[in-house]
Design a protein around this motif. Structure first.
Motif, PDB file in Angstrom:
ATOM      1  N   UNK A  71       3.093   2.657  -2.807  1.00 29.32           N
ATOM      2  CA  UNK A  71       3.907   2.371  -1.567  1.00 29.32           C
ATOM      3  C   UNK A  71       4.642   3.795  -1.113  1.00 29.32           C
ATOM      4  N   UNK A  72       4.838   4.783  -1.867  1.00 26.72           N
ATOM      5  CA  UNK A  72       5.283   6.146  -1.448  1.00 26.72           C
ATOM      6  C   UNK A  72       4.020   6.753  -0.729  1.00 26.72           C
ATOM      7  N   UNK A  90       5.209  -4.032   7.152  1.00 27.76           N
ATOM      8  CA  UNK A  90       3.991  -4.661   6.606  1.00 27.76           C
ATOM      9  C   UNK A  90       3.622  -4.230   5.173  1.00 27.76           C
ATOM     10  N   UNK A  91       3.671  -2.923   4.886  1.00 26.14           N
ATOM     11  CA  UNK A  91       3.274  -2.517   3.568  1.00 26.14           C
ATOM     12  C   UNK A  91       4.276  -2.987   2.688  1.00 26.14           C
ATOM     13  N   UNK A  92       5.391  -2.897   2.778  1.00 20.50           N
ATOM     14  CA  UNK A  92       6.368  -3.366   1.616  1.00 20.50           C
ATOM     15  C   UNK A  92       6.287  -4.871   1.522  1.00 20.50           C
ATOM     16  N   UNK A  93       5.982  -5.735   2.433  1.00 14.25           N
ATOM     17  CA  UNK A  93       6.169  -7.221   2.557  1.00 14.25           C
ATOM     18  C   UNK A  93       4.722  -7.767   1.805  1.00 14.25           C
ATOM     19  N   UNK A  94       3.645  -6.864   1.895  1.00 11.95           N
ATOM     20  CA  UNK A  94       2.480  -6.885   1.333  1.00 11.95           C
ATOM     21  C   UNK A  94       2.337  -6.753  -0.085  1.00 11.95           C
ATOM     22  N   UNK A 147       2.830   7.755   6.695  1.00  5.83           N
ATOM     23  CA  UNK A 147       3.038   7.171   7.912  1.00  5.83           C
ATOM     24  C   UNK A 147       4.215   8.055   8.582  1.00  5.83           C
ATOM     25  N   UNK A 148       5.091   8.655   7.779  1.00  7.71           N
ATOM     26  CA  UNK A 148       6.256   9.546   8.440  1.00  7.71           C
ATOM     27  C   UNK A 148       5.577  10.881   8.577  1.00  7.71           C
TER      28      UNK A 148
END
Length: 304
Positions: free
Chosen positions: A112-113, A210-214, A119-120
């Motif tokens: 996730x990191x 989307x990444x967090x919820x997946x 992304x940032x």
């Protein structure tokens, strides 16, 4: 009662994580981080050890290396039988805190990191951050509002202490903040890759959400204090929403520290003394894993 605090990306330096890489439990985390970040030239652990600093402080590297150090320190503590009663993390450190609480496992945290940092880093040149010392949050917020202009926002991005405020926004607006802050003790432009925790991060929010919820998550075993609420919670839905909101939301660290005043001992879990300094500044008791003796001292305190 023990609290774990996890530092963010502003704590990078060449040589970070040295003793943690030599500990078997920590070394396993660095090996896993190297696998996740196999695209980094020279490898993540090698970048921690040797730099160069210019590469380390870039967003796509800073967040992964800090997280690797945080999780290595966490695994060292786990291997010695230590568990926290409450956790919090500063900015990207919040993901390490979620790992400590059992919401994420080590690999999921690393991945996730990796998404967050990419992304940032992929956003266009979106400004910077400036620390304003010696003024209250309200006063700095007023200056930021006055300095803002259409297409050139400035907001309070981090509240690190009662008079340690970081403004995030477009570079022209940050210069106006500096010019207006004539009553500040000090104004410092920070060496960061963008206007973190501001509306200028909005371009990454949808993909981040989307990444967090997946990502599979479990309810926390101990309370977590999210940055954007500064309120302890064990509600997984609230924790998830806060993690998404944090990308553009304010880091309320000063309030977080106040929530931990009843904690007997806090431990800065990573290779940093930044949060330890902030915690001690309000009279809190805090050890730092930047000092290898912290594990022994924590055990002595737990036995006493």
């Amino acid at each position: 009662m023990i609290g774990y605090l996890f530092p963010g990306q502003g704590t990078v330096r060449v040589g970070m994580g040295g003793w943690l890489r030599r500990d078997p439990a920590g070394a396993r985390v660095f090996a896993a981080a190297d696998d996740v970040h196999a695209d980094l030239d020279g490898g993540l652990a090698e970048l921690c050890a040797r730099g160069p600093l210019e590469r380390l402080i870039s967003t796509d590297v800073a967040q992964p290396v800090v997280t690797a150090c945080n999780l290595a320190a966490l695994e060292v503590l786990r291997s010695r039988g230590h568990v926290p009663d409450i956790v919090a993390g500063h900015s990207v450190g919040e993901l390490s805190a979620l790992c400590a609480a059992g919401v994420l496992d080590v690999e999921a945290t690393l991945r996730l990191v990796a998404v967050r940092s990419r992304l940032m880093a992929a956003l266009p040149d979106v400004g910077g951050m400036t620390a304003v010392l010696g003024l209250t949050e309200q006063r700095v917020a007023e200056l930021a509002a006055e300095a803002s202009a259409p297409g050139e926002p400035a907001v309070v991005g981090l509240v690190n202490g009662p008079d340690n405020i970081v403004v995030s926004g477009a570079l022209p607006a940050l210069q106006r903040v500096a010019d207006l802050a004539v009553d500040a003790r000090k104004v410092v432009s920070l060496k960061v890759g963008g206007a973190f925790h501001s509306p200028l991060m909005a371009g990454a929010v949808d993909d981040w959400a989307a990444a967090v919820r997946a990502t599979p998550m479990r309810p926390p075993a101990v309370p977590v204090v999210p940055n954007v609420t500064a309120e302890p919670t064990t509600d997984l839905a609230e924790i998830t929403d806060a993690l998404i909101a944090q990308l553009t939301g304010r880091v309320r660290w000063a309030e977080t520290v106040l929530r931990l005043t009843d904690v007997d001992t806090c431990v800065e879990v990573g290779d940093s003394k930044v949060l330890t300094g902030l915690h001690r500044g309000v009279g809190g008791r805090c050890l730092t894993m930047a000092d290898p003796t912290a594990v022994r001292r924590l055990r002595a305190e737990s036995v006493a």
